[in-house]
Design a protein around this motif. Structure first.
Motif, PDB file in Angstrom:
ATOM      1  N   UNK A  55       0.816  -1.209   0.000  1.00 47.17           N
ATOM      2  CA  UNK A  55       0.000   0.000   0.000  1.00 47.17           C
ATOM      3  C   UNK A  55       0.855   1.268   0.000  1.00 47.17           C
ATOM      4  N   UNK A  56       2.126   1.142   0.412  1.00 47.87           N
ATOM      5  CA  UNK A  56       3.000   2.319   0.510  1.00 47.87           C
ATOM      6  C   UNK A  56       4.216   2.194  -0.409  1.00 47.87           C
ATOM      7  N   UNK A  57       4.146   1.274  -1.359  1.00 49.58           N
ATOM      8  CA  UNK A  57       5.287   1.031  -2.240  1.00 49.58           C
ATOM      9  C   UNK A  57       5.568   2.184  -3.196  1.00 49.58           C
ATOM     10  N   UNK A  58       4.665   3.178  -3.228  1.00 45.62           N
ATOM     11  CA  UNK A  58       4.895   4.348  -4.081  1.00 45.62           C
ATOM     12  C   UNK A  58       5.706   5.434  -3.377  1.00 45.62           C
ATOM     13  N   UNK A  59       6.074   5.217  -2.110  1.00 42.75           N
ATOM     14  CA  UNK A  59       6.867   6.217  -1.391  1.00 42.75           C
ATOM     15  C   UNK A  59       8.321   6.157  -1.854  1.00 42.75           C
ATOM     16  N   UNK A  60       9.114   7.104  -1.405  1.00 37.13           N
ATOM     17  CA  UNK A  60      10.505   7.195  -1.870  1.00 37.13           C
ATOM     18  C   UNK A  60      11.370   6.057  -1.339  1.00 37.13           C
ATOM     19  N   UNK A  61      11.103   5.632  -0.095  1.00 37.80           N
ATOM     20  CA  UNK A  61      11.876   4.563   0.532  1.00 37.80           C
ATOM     21  C   UNK A  61      10.986   3.835   1.526  1.00 37.80           C
ATOM     22  N   UNK A  62      10.997   2.510   1.465  1.00 37.21           N
ATOM     23  CA  UNK A  62      10.317   1.688   2.459  1.00 37.21           C
ATOM     24  C   UNK A  62      11.306   0.624   2.921  1.00 37.21           C
ATOM     25  N   UNK A  63      11.555   0.596   4.226  1.00 33.77           N
ATOM     26  CA  UNK A  63      12.433  -0.417   4.810  1.00 33.77           C
ATOM     27  C   UNK A  63      11.572  -1.306   5.698  1.00 33.77           C
ATOM     28  N   UNK A  64      11.371  -2.541   5.275  1.00 34.25           N
ATOM     29  CA  UNK A  64      10.591  -3.487   6.054  1.00 34.25           C
ATOM     30  C   UNK A  64      11.493  -4.312   6.948  1.00 34.25           C
ATOM     31  N   UNK A  65      11.145  -4.400   8.226  1.00 33.43           N
ATOM     32  CA  UNK A  65      11.911  -5.247   9.150  1.00 33.43           C
ATOM     33  C   UNK A  65      10.958  -6.203   9.846  1.00 33.43           C
ATOM     34  N   UNK A  66      11.441  -7.403  10.103  1.00 35.45           N
ATOM     35  CA  UNK A  66      10.658  -8.421  10.790  1.00 35.45           C
ATOM     36  C   UNK A  66      11.631  -9.408  11.425  1.00 35.45           C
ATOM     37  N   UNK A  67      11.212 -10.029  12.516  1.00 35.30           N
ATOM     38  CA  UNK A  67      12.091 -10.993  13.191  1.00 35.30           C
ATOM     39  C   UNK A  67      12.014 -12.375  12.561  1.00 35.30           C
ATOM     40  N   UNK A  68      11.048 -12.593  11.661  1.00 38.31           N
ATOM     41  CA  UNK A  68      10.840 -13.914  11.067  1.00 38.31           C
ATOM     42  C   UNK A  68      11.518 -14.015   9.701  1.00 38.31           C
ATOM     43  N   UNK A  69      12.564 -14.839   9.572  1.00 40.83           N
ATOM     44  CA  UNK A  69      13.245 -14.983   8.279  1.00 40.83           C
ATOM     45  C   UNK A  69      12.318 -15.440   7.162  1.00 40.83           C
ATOM     46  N   UNK A  70      11.340 -16.314   7.476  1.00 37.73           N
ATOM     47  CA  UNK A  70      10.431 -16.796   6.430  1.00 37.73           C
ATOM     48  C   UNK A  70       9.612 -15.649   5.847  1.00 37.73           C
ATOM     49  N   UNK A  71       9.213 -14.718   6.706  1.00 38.03           N
ATOM     50  CA  UNK A  71       8.456 -13.563   6.224  1.00 38.03           C
ATOM     51  C   UNK A  71       9.317 -12.669   5.336  1.00 38.03           C
ATOM     52  N   UNK A  72      10.545 -12.428   5.753  1.00 40.16           N
ATOM     53  CA  UNK A  72      11.428 -11.560   4.975  1.00 40.16           C
ATOM     54  C   UNK A  72      11.755 -12.201   3.624  1.00 40.16           C
ATOM     55  N   UNK A  73      11.891 -13.517   3.586  1.00 41.36           N
ATOM     56  CA  UNK A  73      12.104 -14.197   2.314  1.00 41.36           C
ATOM     57  C   UNK A  73      10.953 -13.928   1.354  1.00 41.36           C
ATOM     58  N   UNK A  74       9.723 -14.045   1.851  1.00 34.65           N
ATOM     59  CA  UNK A  74       8.551 -13.777   1.021  1.00 34.65           C
ATOM     60  C   UNK A  74       8.467 -12.307   0.644  1.00 34.65           C
ATOM     61  N   UNK A  75       8.808 -11.436   1.599  1.00 32.64           N
ATOM     62  CA  UNK A  75       8.784  -9.989   1.365  1.00 32.64           C
ATOM     63  C   UNK A  75       9.741  -9.618   0.236  1.00 32.64           C
ATOM     64  N   UNK A  76      10.942 -10.165   0.271  1.00 28.90           N
ATOM     65  CA  UNK A  76      11.942  -9.841  -0.759  1.00 28.90           C
ATOM     66  C   UNK A  76      11.505 -10.332  -2.136  1.00 28.90           C
ATOM     67  N   UNK A  77      10.894 -11.508  -2.186  1.00 28.01           N
ATOM     68  CA  UNK A  77      10.377 -12.016  -3.457  1.00 28.01           C
ATOM     69  C   UNK A  77       9.285 -11.104  -3.997  1.00 28.01           C
ATOM     70  N   UNK A  78       8.422 -10.669  -3.105  1.00 29.25           N
ATOM     71  CA  UNK A  78       7.257  -9.876  -3.512  1.00 29.25           C
ATOM     72  C   UNK A  78       7.662  -8.526  -4.074  1.00 29.25           C
ATOM     73  N   UNK A  79       8.750  -7.953  -3.544  1.00 32.41           N
ATOM     74  CA  UNK A  79       9.148  -6.602  -3.945  1.00 32.41           C
ATOM     75  C   UNK A  79      10.506  -6.584  -4.633  1.00 32.41           C
ATOM     76  N   UNK A  80      10.831  -7.684  -5.277  1.00 32.38           N
ATOM     77  CA  UNK A  80      12.136  -7.799  -5.945  1.00 32.38           C
ATOM     78  C   UNK A  80      12.333  -6.755  -7.032  1.00 32.38           C
ATOM     79  N   UNK A  81      11.245  -6.283  -7.619  1.00 36.69           N
ATOM     80  CA  UNK A  81      11.352  -5.302  -8.699  1.00 36.69           C
ATOM     81  C   UNK A  81      11.202  -3.862  -8.205  1.00 36.69           C
ATOM     82  N   UNK A  82      11.235  -3.669  -6.888  1.00 36.45           N
ATOM     83  CA  UNK A  82      11.124  -2.339  -6.297  1.00 36.45           C
ATOM     84  C   UNK A  82      12.443  -2.008  -5.589  1.00 36.45           C
ATOM     85  N   UNK A  83      13.380  -1.353  -6.258  1.00 35.92           N
ATOM     86  CA  UNK A  83      14.690  -1.097  -5.638  1.00 35.92           C
ATOM     87  C   UNK A  83      14.624  -0.213  -4.404  1.00 35.92           C
ATOM     88  N   UNK A  84      13.559   0.564  -4.264  1.00 40.93           N
ATOM     89  CA  UNK A  84      13.445   1.449  -3.101  1.00 40.93           C
ATOM     90  C   UNK A  84      12.756   0.763  -1.929  1.00 40.93           C
TER      91      UNK A  84
END
Length: 241
Positions: A55-84
């Protein structure tokens, strides 16, 4: 009624967040509340698989943090084409979290996560540490300890809040509290029934789908017109002093 958060067990977290992502109306309601006060450079604490990040991927920078590696793996896949959009396995209480200040964030968003953290005051202080004066922290937390029940225990909630108790913690962490309000008054009664009458540890998909399709569109309009005196959740916009 929509649950405040999901299990902190990583495999269940990914699976349950994928299931909950179908609650489109509810998440868009939360997003509309949370997005308005956010700036252009955002740290999202407890980003999960990215249901709010999108919902906020149109902002200049989004840094997502989470303690769960499985979530971050999915997060990185989902936004692989969003360098910001960046993702890190990171705890807000880790000293490395303070290094995010170097990214010059103007906002922190933390939706339905703080209740899972034992040291909520320390966590809010960490948020304040990476923000400039006047920076915003936008949070959603579950409301009223009187609603605490098997679902909360199953999900690993340490507490639920009132606007007063949340304000006290936020101010001790160095924030002003320009916006503190309850939301989801109907969910208050649903959560009470599940916790105190039915003694459920989780909600059915039928509950989620009915609430999302039939109740949320009407309830959002009503609560936009008049803030309820109670609710399932507390919504807060904090400003660093």
């Amino acid at each position: 009624m929509i649950p405040s958060e999901v299990s902190t067990t990583s495999d269940y977290t990914v699976r349950d967040q994928q299931r909950m992502s179908r609650a489109v109306n509810y998440f868009e309601w939360q997003a509309r509340l949370a997005m308005a006060p956010l700036g252009r450079r955002i740290v999202e604490v407890g980003c999960g698989i990215g249901n709010f990040t999108r919902m906020i991927a149109d902002r200049d920078l989004v840094i997502g943090v989470d303690i769960e590696p499985a979530c971050i793996t999915e997060h990185r896949k989902r936004f692989a084409e969003y360098p910001h959009v960046k993702s890190h396995v990171l705890d807000a209480m880790d000293p490395a979290f303070l290094q995010l200040k170097d990214e010059e964030p103007d906002s922190v968003v933390c939706l339905n996560v703080l209740e899972h953290i034992e040291d909520d005051l320390g966590t809010l202080r960490a948020f304040a540490s990476i923000l400039p004066r006047g920076g915003k922290a936008v949070l959603m937390v579950p409301a009223f300890m009187s609603l605490y029940g098997p679902i909360d225990k199953h999900l690993g909630h340490y507490r639920r809040y009132t606007t007063k108790s949340f304000a006290q913690t936020a101010r001790a962490a160095g924030f002003a509290t320009p916006v503190l309000r309850y939301m989801n008054a109907v969910g208050f009664f649903g959560w009470w029934a599940n916790a105190k009458v039915l003694k459920r540890e989780e909600q059915s998909e039928g509950q989620i789908e009915f609430f999302d399709r039939k109740v949320v569109p009407i309830l959002e309009k009503l609560e936009n017109a008049m803030t309820p005196p109670f609710g399932q959740s507390v919504f807060a916009v904090l400003e660093k002093r």
